[in-house]
Design an enzyme around this catalytic site. Structure first.
Site, mmCIF file in Angstrom:
data_model
loop_
_atom_site.group_PDB
_atom_site.id
_atom_site.type_symbol
_atom_site.label_atom_id
_atom_site.label_comp_id
_atom_site.label_asym_id
_atom_site.label_seq_id
_atom_site.Cartn_x
_atom_site.Cartn_y
_atom_site.Cartn_z
ATOM 1 N N GLU A 1 5.267 11.890 20.624
ATOM 2 C CA GLU A 1 6.154 12.256 19.522
ATOM 3 C C GLU A 1 5.617 13.480 18.792
ATOM 4 O O GLU A 1 4.420 13.583 18.523
ATOM 5 C CB GLU A 1 6.247 11.064 18.553
ATOM 6 C CG GLU A 1 7.199 11.286 17.396
ATOM 7 C CD GLU A 1 7.247 10.077 16.454
ATOM 8 O OE1 GLU A 1 6.529 9.090 16.694
ATOM 9 O OE2 GLU A 1 8.012 10.138 15.476
ATOM 10 N N LYS B 1 0.884 -1.153 0.000
ATOM 11 C CA LYS B 1 0.000 0.000 0.000
ATOM 12 C C LYS B 1 0.930 1.214 0.000
ATOM 13 O O LYS B 1 1.642 1.471 0.969
ATOM 14 C CB LYS B 1 -0.908 -0.031 1.221
ATOM 15 C CG LYS B 1 -2.027 1.001 1.184
ATOM 16 C CD LYS B 1 -1.526 2.305 1.695
ATOM 17 C CE LYS B 1 -2.583 3.367 1.779
ATOM 18 N NZ LYS B 1 -1.938 4.660 2.184
ATOM 19 N N CYS C 1 12.150 8.353 12.508
ATOM 20 C CA CYS C 1 11.431 7.717 13.615
ATOM 21 C C CYS C 1 12.315 7.609 14.853
ATOM 22 O O CYS C 1 11.807 7.393 15.944
ATOM 23 C CB CYS C 1 10.931 6.345 13.199
ATOM 24 S SG CYS C 1 12.181 5.378 12.344
ATOM 25 N N GLY D 1 4.710 3.891 10.283
ATOM 26 C CA GLY D 1 3.923 5.110 10.210
ATOM 27 C C GLY D 1 3.511 5.590 11.580
ATOM 28 O O GLY D 1 4.204 5.367 12.563
ATOM 29 N N SER D 2 2.341 6.219 11.639
ATOM 30 C CA SER D 2 1.898 6.880 12.870
ATOM 31 C C SER D 2 1.248 5.902 13.834
ATOM 32 O O SER D 2 0.817 4.810 13.452
ATOM 33 C CB SER D 2 0.897 7.975 12.527
ATOM 34 O OG SER D 2 -0.313 7.386 12.082
ATOM 35 N N GLU E 1 5.663 -0.477 13.010
ATOM 36 C CA GLU E 1 6.561 0.445 13.712
ATOM 37 C C GLU E 1 5.799 1.751 13.766
ATOM 38 O O GLU E 1 5.550 2.378 12.742
ATOM 39 C CB GLU E 1 7.859 0.571 12.914
ATOM 40 C CG GLU E 1 8.906 1.424 13.598
ATOM 41 C CD GLU E 1 9.802 2.100 12.567
ATOM 42 O OE1 GLU E 1 10.264 1.427 11.630
ATOM 43 O OE2 GLU E 1 9.996 3.313 12.704
ATOM 44 N N GLY F 1 -2.613 5.595 12.728
ATOM 45 C CA GLY F 1 -2.835 4.751 11.555
ATOM 46 C C GLY F 1 -2.437 3.311 11.815
ATOM 47 O O GLY F 1 -3.143 2.374 11.431
ATOM 48 N N GLY F 2 -1.311 3.143 12.487
ATOM 49 C CA GLY F 2 -0.830 1.788 12.756
ATOM 50 C C GLY F 2 -1.761 1.045 13.681
ATOM 51 O O GLY F 2 -2.037 -0.145 13.481
#
Lengths: 509, 509
Positions: free
Chosen positions: B376, B167, B283, B222-223, B246, B226-227
């Protein structure tokens, strides 16, 4: 089923309460057990104390074998012979994990030397694995020792350095408490806090446990429904944790036409023995057997029926299971086209009789209500699916969910590589299961380094094993140390290798 | 954000659309990609073809470096130097995984000889690992190459034998399509179906993908938001699948008083360089730095401020991130007691300026709105937490969630084991992070065998790594073969070891 409810030990041979063992745990009890376990993790980090503890636990369990076996038998009806063997397996497991800790390869130590010549330059990296923290263990009904308080999940978690809180199974609370007291005595003897292992009772306590913020991972052996509910709770936490559950398995068997032609009677008799072992209460009981149509398959079915018919009644772990078994068999037998060559079900007031069902593959493939035949029926029964050709057999395999095991019976010529469906079948069932057995039976899961007891969902909720030395991997996570001076490194990673551990080194010093 | 919506490549330096790359995928497109990938898994099982493919992909990417870097730069503003390095890292990764397949220890082959002398007798067991099936890869915004279409998740999954559907990230659709075309060309050159890798675009397509019954596992960078949504979807499937995400990390840094006293200016300047590397879009950017109160800490803060003040403005990956960065910094700076020695935020129409915030530990420890400082903030900013003593520093560490990295700066005497907080700090931060750095900086994650890029949640949703050769372990599951005749065994497990693979053998033949 709430905090404070009395927890009774019940004799399944009579259905009578034997003794009140304790009370179901309140949330505060669960919290106290987890906090005490968490506080004990530093002590458990001592490798020498940990291995001494595991070995002392094995020794104590062996020393108390008579009492342990008697207690477990009184509330499970599994019989002294089986339980004596299960205890030996259990203490063997504890010692095997102590040996694995001594040997150390489970730490998967990797060291990369700094290399300024690379683009970008590589810093020094040293990696090993550290324990996750407190592990929740959900004990199994059918193995009061080997998959319960002193069982494989507990042994592997302790070996990894993780304190354990066990949610005891209601089928054997007295054995659970007895084993817990022995484990805690062994911990004290090894100089560790007793809180490295504790036990809680009760359904609600089990849910409290999986949601506790200081619980870092869980192991489970039990039903699809119970396991999935706990898996979902583990995943829904603010901080999700790994849930290593062994849930359910049909354990399909495929008999090739040549194998049936070669040794129908031997396979039929062997199948009966595997189905009735431990009164059919093994997670790897063969529950669905693909047998070719025709004369050889008929002989196999006849040999199976004969052997099952000669099997005496047995007592299941509890009366709820007995009722579920009788109902499950009856519901399956009522499907049009399903026959019951040997009728399984309730036998007398407390026991059940073993049996088998049979169905043509083309009926099964109609789906709908026949999908029930693709669900595990816990207890001494198996389903013969008679197939007309490899395509039909393949179509049945295509309908199966994940399994702990898949078994093939092939002819001696096929075993030696003669053309036939055998090779393709090995590849096909590898997609369906965690262990592939050829010309044997899946019951009897050896505790061995190359063992794998797991498989695609719902056999397991993760890709790990609950039997064998690699089970320790479930309770560890890697940590890399970058440019950390020798004096600040954990001993396992120091350049001088004071613990003499195996390691893989990349680059030169 | 639905099927058929145009997918534009956008220049973050101007905010202007560059070109329409494609359309967002419809459910049927996702289904077709997954089914084609699933059908290609048999071809990918060929180890020689697989390694040839990985190396051809690396070669093609290198050969097309100019076009790849130019395309990625045009839609990410990361700059040719950084992207050239990232491409080298990416092709190096592809080759490293090909080497790992050749070497074979990732299969973790274990062989137990049959032993009739054991109780119970042990059958022959042979275990290795097999690929899970189709892997869904969710590409990162901040690494258009190394953590996107041709990145570590893709490379490790392909190396394991798992076809991949990526994706794509909306920040670099053109680079994603270009890289996908090169990977597919490499597959064809190696004699594999192109469908071993494909790319879909669109938020909805990402959800379709995680829910597809033939998707067997997922990787994500990603975030947290979203994750976690995708993790939840993966866990809620009828058949749950592993989700290796992650998500987010503060990457705490602790500077001991002696370290600050010894080299305040060096640490401050190093910190500025690490915070602004890649414009703060790593990250592992250090987002929270524990600095002692007092003169030495003040000098460190001064050196940091000086270096940050000299850093020119930079362009973030997209304007949404720019807005979020400016808002995030402003919200934090508005907390009473928080100061902004160098104000970060929007600079001009498209860029942002780097900066830092500072807060006394005792203010942070008040919790409530100050918990925002423990989240973060993606972009070139860091938070200095000034602490009064080890207890206060420890109390701040106690408030942290999981991290990808934790960094300590200690004095040269502490590094050599002199009494001080250093040793206890190493143990403490090991509980918080997947990588521990001493007297260095966490940015720059070497691709190396001993690397670990992961950590306790929310740094990662599993205990695996997304960087380094052990990343391949995520896409495999063990299978044990019991009493399987030589001719029916996979070549990897045959007694004659025709592939020359490393193996651990227990017992004697």
């Amino acid at each position: 089923m709430a905090a404070g409810t009395p927890v009774w030990s019940v004799d399944p041979r009579t259905g009578k309460q034997r003794e009140q063992v304790t009370l179901e745990a309140a949330p505060a009890d669960v919290d106290a057990a987890v906090r005490a376990a968490h506080a004990a993790r530093g002590a458990l980090a001592d490798r020498a104390a940990r291995t001494a503890f595991l070995r002392a636990a094995a020794d104590l369990l062996d020393a108390e074998a008579a009492r342990v076996v008697e207690t477990a038998d009184a509330e499970t009806a599994l019989g002294p012979a089986r339980l004596t063997g299960e205890l030996a397996r259990t203490t063997g497991q504890l010692r095997a994990f102590a040996d694995a800790v001594d040997e150390g390869s489970y730490l998967d130590i990797r060291i990369d030397r700094a290399d300024a010549s690379l683009t970008p330059p590589r810093p020094e990296l040293r990696r090993y694995k550290v324990p996750l923290g407190v592990v929740a263990v959900y004990a199994a009904s059918n193995f009061p020792l080997a998959f319960s308080v002193p069982g494989g999940d507990t042994a592997s978690a302790l070996a990894a350095g993780c304190p354990v809180v066990v949610k005891a199974h209601p089928d054997h609370p007295a054995a659970s408490e007895l084993c817990a007291s022995l484990l805690r005595r062994a911990a004290a003897a090894a100089g560790l806090p007793e809180a490295v292992v504790s036990v809680v009772h009760g359904f609600d306590a089990g849910l409290e446990l999986i949601r506790h913020p200081l619980v870092a991972a869980a192991g489970f052996t039990g039903s699809v429904r119970g396991g999935r509910a706990l898996f979902d709770a583990a995943a829904a936490r603010p901080v999700p944790i790994p849930f290593h559950g062994e849930l359910g398995s049909l354990n399909p068997v495929v008999v090739t036409p040549d194998a049936a032609a070669e040794r129908a009677e031997e396979i039929g008799a062997g199948l009966a023995a595997s189905v009735t072992l431990g009164n059919g209460q093994f997670c790897v009981k063969p529950g669905l057997v693909l047998v070719p149509e025709g004369a050889a398959g008929d002989r196999l079915a006849g040999a199976l029926a004969k052997a099952l018919g000669e099997t005496g009644p047995g007592v299941l772990l509890d009366h709820r299971m007995r009722d579920a078994f009788a109902a499950g068999v009856a519901e399956r037998a009522a499907l049009p086209g399903v026959t019951a060559p040997v009728a399984a079900g309730a036998a007398g007031e407390h026991a059940v009789g073993a049996g088998c069902l049979a169905v043509p593959a083309r009926a099964l493939l109609a789906g709908g209500p026949y999908d029930l035949l693709l669900e595990e029926c816990f207890g001494p029964v198996t389903v013969l699916v008679r197939y007309a050709g490899q395509d039909e057999a393949g179509a049945v395999l295509d309908r199966l969910a994940g399994n702990l095991s898949a078994t093939l019976h092939v002819s001696s010529a096929e075993a030696e590589g003669a053309p036939g469906p055998a090779a393709a079948l090995v590849a096909r069932v590898t997609e369906l299961a965690g262990r592939i057995v050829v010309n044997g039976w899946p019951t009897g899961v050896a505790v061995a380094p190359a063992q794998h007891h797991g498989g695609p969902y719902p056999a397991a909720t993760s890709h790990s094993t609950s039997v064998g030395v690699t089970a320790i991997e479930r309770w560890l996570r890697p940590v890399a140390y970058q440019s950390v001076p020798e004096g600040l490194l954990p001993p396992e990673l120091r350049e001088a290798n004071p613990l003499g551990l195996p390691r893989r080194v990349t680059g030169t010093a």
